[in-house]
Design a protein around this motif. Structure first.
Motif, PDB file in Angstrom:
ATOM      1  N   VAL A 117      53.752 -56.141 -20.524  1.00 40.43           N
ATOM      2  CA  VAL A 117      53.031 -54.913 -20.845  1.00 40.43           C
ATOM      3  C   VAL A 117      51.543 -55.232 -20.915  1.00 40.43           C
ATOM      4  CG1 VAL A 117      52.860 -52.951 -22.417  1.00 40.43           C
ATOM      5  CG2 VAL A 117      54.990 -54.246 -22.279  1.00 40.43           C
ATOM      6  N   ALA A 118      50.772 -54.646 -20.016  1.00 44.38           N
ATOM      7  CA  ALA A 118      49.327 -54.864 -20.018  1.00 44.38           C
ATOM      8  C   ALA A 118      48.704 -54.111 -21.187  1.00 44.38           C
ATOM      9  CB  ALA A 118      48.730 -54.381 -18.709  1.00 44.38           C
ATOM     10  N   GLY A 119      47.581 -54.605 -21.653  1.00 44.12           N
ATOM     11  CA  GLY A 119      46.906 -53.971 -22.791  1.00 44.12           C
ATOM     12  C   GLY A 119      46.550 -52.523 -22.531  1.00 44.12           C
ATOM     13  N   TRP A 120      46.309 -52.181 -21.267  1.00 43.84           N
ATOM     14  CA  TRP A 120      45.906 -50.816 -20.950  1.00 43.84           C
ATOM     15  C   TRP A 120      47.055 -49.980 -20.416  1.00 43.84           C
ATOM     16  CZ3 TRP A 120      44.707 -55.137 -18.120  1.00 43.84           C
ATOM     17  CH2 TRP A 120      45.255 -55.202 -16.841  1.00 43.84           C
ATOM     18  N   HIS A 121      48.290 -50.506 -20.535  1.00 41.90           N
ATOM     19  CA  HIS A 121      49.429 -49.769 -19.990  1.00 41.90           C
ATOM     20  C   HIS A 121      49.597 -48.402 -20.633  1.00 41.90           C
ATOM     21  CE1 HIS A 121      53.355 -48.923 -18.293  1.00 41.90           C
ATOM     22  NE2 HIS A 121      53.794 -48.674 -19.509  1.00 41.90           N
ATOM     23  N   ARG A 122      49.530 -47.348 -19.828  1.00 40.04           N
ATOM     24  CA  ARG A 122      49.836 -45.994 -20.270  1.00 40.04           C
ATOM     25  C   ARG A 122      49.217 -45.657 -21.612  1.00 40.04           C
ATOM     26  NH1 ARG A 122      51.849 -43.089 -16.127  1.00 40.04           N
ATOM     27  NH2 ARG A 122      53.574 -44.095 -15.073  1.00 40.04           N
ATOM     28  N   MET A 123      47.907 -45.769 -21.713  1.00 45.74           N
ATOM     29  CA  MET A 123      47.262 -45.423 -22.976  1.00 45.74           C
ATOM     30  C   MET A 123      47.350 -43.927 -23.223  1.00 45.74           C
ATOM     31  SD  MET A 123      44.033 -48.004 -22.944  1.00 45.74           S
ATOM     32  CE  MET A 123      43.442 -47.399 -24.500  1.00 45.74           C
ATOM     33  N   SER A 124      47.361 -43.181 -22.142  1.00 50.28           N
ATOM     34  CA  SER A 124      47.470 -41.740 -22.273  1.00 50.28           C
ATOM     35  C   SER A 124      48.932 -41.347 -22.195  1.00 50.28           C
ATOM     36  CB  SER A 124      46.713 -41.076 -21.135  1.00 50.28           C
ATOM     37  OG  SER A 124      47.139 -39.764 -20.952  1.00 50.28           O
ATOM     38  N   TYR A 125      49.251 -40.200 -22.776  1.00 49.08           N
ATOM     39  CA  TYR A 125      50.603 -39.719 -22.659  1.00 49.08           C
ATOM     40  C   TYR A 125      50.803 -38.876 -21.416  1.00 49.08           C
ATOM     41  CZ  TYR A 125      53.186 -41.436 -26.508  1.00 49.08           C
ATOM     42  OH  TYR A 125      53.885 -42.262 -27.335  1.00 49.08           O
ATOM     43  N   ARG A 126      49.721 -38.702 -20.707  1.00 44.52           N
ATOM     44  CA  ARG A 126      49.797 -37.825 -19.559  1.00 44.52           C
ATOM     45  C   ARG A 126      50.689 -38.404 -18.461  1.00 44.52           C
ATOM     46  NH1 ARG A 126      47.000 -36.207 -14.826  1.00 44.52           N
ATOM     47  NH2 ARG A 126      45.961 -38.220 -14.688  1.00 44.52           N
ATOM     48  N   PHE A 127      51.597 -37.590 -17.989  1.00 45.36           N
ATOM     49  CA  PHE A 127      52.388 -37.939 -16.822  1.00 45.36           C
ATOM     50  C   PHE A 127      52.034 -36.953 -15.744  1.00 45.36           C
ATOM     51  CE2 PHE A 127      55.662 -40.211 -19.302  1.00 45.36           C
ATOM     52  CZ  PHE A 127      55.763 -41.291 -18.484  1.00 45.36           C
ATOM     53  N   ASP A 128      52.036 -37.407 -14.526  1.00 42.18           N
ATOM     54  CA  ASP A 128      51.721 -36.468 -13.472  1.00 42.18           C
ATOM     55  C   ASP A 128      52.784 -35.395 -13.326  1.00 42.18           C
ATOM     56  OD1 ASP A 128      49.328 -37.459 -13.060  1.00 42.18           O
ATOM     57  OD2 ASP A 128      49.748 -38.552 -11.232  1.00 42.18           O
ATOM     58  N   ASP A 129      53.980 -35.694 -13.792  1.00 36.22           N
ATOM     59  CA  ASP A 129      55.020 -34.678 -13.657  1.00 36.22           C
ATOM     60  C   ASP A 129      55.193 -33.861 -14.939  1.00 36.22           C
ATOM     61  OD1 ASP A 129      55.978 -36.702 -15.148  1.00 36.22           O
ATOM     62  OD2 ASP A 129      57.876 -36.891 -14.123  1.00 36.22           O
TER      63      ASP A 129
ATOM     64  N   SER B 112      44.125 -61.385 -23.430  1.00 39.45           N
ATOM     65  CA  SER B 112      44.501 -61.490 -24.837  1.00 39.45           C
ATOM     66  C   SER B 112      45.387 -60.338 -25.299  1.00 39.45           C
ATOM     67  CB  SER B 112      43.252 -61.574 -25.715  1.00 39.45           C
ATOM     68  OG  SER B 112      42.350 -60.549 -25.390  1.00 39.45           O
ATOM     69  N   SER B 113      45.452 -59.262 -24.531  1.00 46.08           N
ATOM     70  CA  SER B 113      46.210 -58.110 -25.011  1.00 46.08           C
ATOM     71  C   SER B 113      47.555 -57.905 -24.314  1.00 46.08           C
ATOM     72  CB  SER B 113      45.365 -56.838 -24.879  1.00 46.08           C
ATOM     73  OG  SER B 113      45.041 -56.597 -23.531  1.00 46.08           O
ATOM     74  N   ALA B 114      47.847 -58.712 -23.293  1.00 44.27           N
ATOM     75  CA  ALA B 114      49.139 -58.558 -22.604  1.00 44.27           C
ATOM     76  C   ALA B 114      50.279 -59.074 -23.490  1.00 44.27           C
ATOM     77  CB  ALA B 114      49.125 -59.312 -21.287  1.00 44.27           C
ATOM     78  N   VAL B 115      51.449 -58.504 -23.313  1.00 45.12           N
ATOM     79  CA  VAL B 115      52.618 -58.923 -24.071  1.00 45.12           C
ATOM     80  C   VAL B 115      53.781 -59.114 -23.113  1.00 45.12           C
ATOM     81  CG1 VAL B 115      54.341 -58.178 -25.765  1.00 45.12           C
ATOM     82  CG2 VAL B 115      51.947 -57.648 -26.143  1.00 45.12           C
ATOM     83  N   VAL B 116      54.519 -60.204 -23.281  1.00 44.01           N
ATOM     84  CA  VAL B 116      55.741 -60.402 -22.501  1.00 44.01           C
ATOM     85  C   VAL B 116      56.934 -60.148 -23.417  1.00 44.01           C
ATOM     86  CG1 VAL B 116      57.166 -62.058 -21.260  1.00 44.01           C
ATOM     87  CG2 VAL B 116      54.688 -62.026 -20.909  1.00 44.01           C
ATOM     88  N   VAL B 117      57.739 -59.165 -23.073  1.00 43.42           N
ATOM     89  CA  VAL B 117      58.920 -58.854 -23.879  1.00 43.42           C
ATOM     90  C   VAL B 117      60.142 -59.414 -23.169  1.00 43.42           C
ATOM     91  CG1 VAL B 117      60.189 -57.039 -25.054  1.00 43.42           C
ATOM     92  CG2 VAL B 117      57.778 -56.690 -24.496  1.00 43.42           C
TER      93      VAL B 117
END
Lengths: 479, 479
Positions: A117-129, B112-117
């Protein structure tokens, strides 16, 4: 002589240069696939995973470190720095429905089930659908039901919730928020999952009211108002496939199919009801039941006047036929806690991909086999007993395996047969076995539920204590 | 001649062998740190992250793939395969409180912000310390408040919830579930966050009742029963620091400090109230507000007779002084959806560690600076306007920065000054600006809230449209 030397020299040189080229090639090919920002996190995760806890525990990334190092968290009844010490006078805890029996499966499938999971993964709740569930996840859930054949998803909306309570509540709100002047009556068949009653009572809403055992309302008059019946199939605690008791236009049913997976039951038919609830936790084994709930139990009994034991199912979904009910449920979810976190959805998707590989071959080889073995093992333990009996379950034809399969329930539903053993849970406790008493499920206290889905360590200790208890039977006077 | 040849030969050979040794050494040193099971997931994540979306979009691991490849999801008003096309006739959407302004920060801190689950990470809910929140996470939250100086955590219990609604509801249940015969009265000061009213009404519980504006109850008699007041400070929408209106033994207060971080406000004092609620989402920028809620808005208005706009705050916590209230809240959480998922907790912990590095230096350089710049920019846009005014905010002394800091509110609270501009939101809409009307916050429709915390693309377009609107003022007759 010099010539021969020269020749050897050239040979060695050519060889050495070839090795150089090999390394050089390797170096550049490796370069191509080398990792950058994810490397540190990956290393950290592998380091924690590599800590040996003797097979009786595990170290976690978010564990409490000791002197900066992650440490082992041991299974119950094991202790010591590396979990190698067997704790004496330890109870066999078969109370909770923590589905740890699948942990070994995920360790075997480490590479395919890990998620970064990247630090910036899906920060917004917006989905295109614009939906609450990622389209990919929804697609995989529909595919899952199609592959297993346990539910019809055509013409159904899928609603994703963060836990059983949330989604069950949503269903309750969804079905009972009519313009009807009187509250909807909520019922279930004994023995039933205690959460239904607890949450209905707790919310103390003017929209619905707990009315207990469904069978008492079979011959109700039309003026009794709307009825909502909870049906768990396969049933928790006893593993039986269930149908609704109440019928007619004024009754609605919430089907809880948490255990309708090949692990725990033959898949006899694709469920085709109006409102069905499923959960990932009993399919993949992710999520359990926080023990601290048991600690606040005393408080609950004092405060609310009823006992309560709660189960968590982290990622759940409902299949809903009626669009209006679907929208009401969506509204409830939005008000009570909002959609499932994106991290959970991301992980759920990854796990589903592993599950779906070769139509579920790997997982449904491991899961049902483990559960069937455990059922056979506990059946053997009780086979010589006259004091205790297990529920009767027959082999059934399973559409998924296209074959008859032996029983593999999630729980053993034990009955104490002796007249004086009215509190069966207390009897088992004398043999260091912790079960969940029948009264929790509104059944007689002569019954106890024992969980068969916990870790192998838990199951082994349970069998050991059962065998010791049963072997003593001969010496005890039969009354 | 042959000798020289031989010498050169030896030299080349020695060199070649040295290079080989170097590669060999490298190979083994690398071996040491080489990744195994996490490598595939890490590669997959980096591949998705490396997809160029022209800085106006992003590809995600759980996005909907096109022909098996992950694709760009573009920011609003951008389109095309790589988000390089500017969409014409696109509205500047300043409605939601999606805190995307911090996305660039997390991309700068990728490693520093990535996480491996791991697939088997925390399958059980069991914690060795039997609490709902991992001890590590709790420790980091206490440390966070200490470093920033925005709240006192000594002598407080920490309760972790999955969203604002859940935790606010828990607080409501926690404070109002007395033995009192009449329902508790729930109030807030205008303008207020609309969720308070919506959820109080929706749950339609016998335990509490929505009573609107707090100031109407200032001179209530003792027989009016228990009052619970929601206080948001800094306030949403206008950014002011707030105090409770109602005092006395029969009134209780829920302090919502979602915006009390250096990004949005000077930290004037460490909050020391009985029940305080904080959220990670406005601190780290993770989580926003699902747009589909807006789509079901029409349905809600039709169905429930009131408008409703909802905000999500994924990982929240409450600081609670009273143990009994804490336990009641814990019970509510257990019944409504259960503890926060372990994936979310793991990620929250990782993000907090990045935040806490050098006492928050990096994040609180980026965040407040960005917000301050945006406030100065929008102030400049409105400075020449007589038709619109912004809320007045003064520089304040901030204990965290040990200096006076200029205003940096999360939202602009615009007032339409002309008599005929009663519906300010409609006025802005003619200039392709979408705000949130004052009536949503129980204030006059002469006010509109504009979100300043969205992405830079969103903010730039907002300013562009504001400038165009304000520049037209001269040509319009003043009434």
């Amino acid at each position: 002589m010099a010539k021969i030397h020269g020749f050897k020299f050239v040979l060695v040189l050519v060889l050495s240069i070839l090795i150089n080229l090999f390394f050089l090639f390797n170096h550049f090919v490796d370069k191509d696939t080398e990792l950058s920002w994810s490397k540190a996190a990956a290393r950290e995760a592998e380091l924690v995973a590599s800590i040996s806890c003797s097979g009786h525990g595990r170290a976690y990334l978010d564990g409490i470190p000791f002197q900066g190092e992650p440490i082992c968290e041991c299974n119950s009844c094991y202790g010591g720095k590396d979990c190698s010490e067997v704790l004496t006078e330890c109870l066999a805890d078969a109370d909770s429905g923590d589905p740890l029996f699948l942990e070994p499966f995920w360790m075997q499938h480490a590479a395919s089930s890990a998620v970064v999971v990247a630090g910036w993964h899906r920060m917004s709740y917006r989905f295109d659908d614009y939906s609450s569930i990622s389209e990919e996840l929804e697609k995989h859930i529909r595919q899952l039901h199609a592959v297993i054949g346990n539910a019809v998803t055509d013409g159904r909306f899928i609603l994703f919730g963060a836990g059983s309570t949330q989604l069950l509540n949503a269903a309750l709100f969804g079905l009972s928020l009519d313009d009807s002047p009187s509250p909807a009556n909520i019922v279930a068949s004994i023995p039933f999952y205690p959460l239904y009653e607890a949450q209905t009572k707790y919310f103390n809403s003017m929209e619905f009211k707990w009315q207990g055992d469904a069978s008492l309302w079979k011959n109700r008059s039309d003026s009794s108002g709307t009825f909502v019946e909870f049906v768990t199939s396969p049933n928790n605690p006893d593993g039986r496939l269930m149908k609704q008791v109440l019928k007619g236009p004024s009754s609605k049913t919430i089907f809880d199919h948490a255990y309708y997976w090949p692990h725990f039951s033959a898949i006899q038919t694709a469920a085709d009801e109006d409102l069905m609830i499923f959960t990932l936790s009993k399919l993949t084994g992710h999520a359990g039941e926080p023990i601290w709930f048991q600690l606040i139990l005393t408080f609950l009994v004092m405060y609310q006047g009823y006992t309560l034991i709660i189960k968590e199912r982290k990622a759940m979904w409902a299949l809903v036929r009626d669009e209006n009910i679907y929208k009401r449920m969506q509204m409830y979810i939005s008000l009570s806690t909002k959609s499932v976190s994106r991290d959970t959805q991301l992980r759920a998707l990854k796990l589903l991909k592993v599950v779906l590989k070769e139509n579920g071959k790997d997982l449904f080889e491991f899961g049902p086999k483990t559960m069937r073995n455990r059922w056979e093992r506990i059946s053997r333990s009780f086979s010589t007993s006259k004091r205790f009996s297990l529920q009767k379950l027959e082999p059934q034809y399973c559409n998924y395996f296209q074959n008859f399969t032996g029983p593999s329930p999630a729980y053993a539903w034990i009955k104490c047969e002796r007249a004086k053993d009215q509190d069966c849970n207390a009897v088992l406790k004398t043999a260091s076995i912790i079960g969940r008493g029948g009264s929790t499920f509104n059944a007689e206290s002569r019954y106890v539920r024992l969980s068969l889905i916990k870790s192998q360590d838990d199951f082994d200790l349970l069998i050991q204590n059962i065998d010791a208890l049963v072997s003593k039977e001969g010496g005890v006077a039969y009354i």
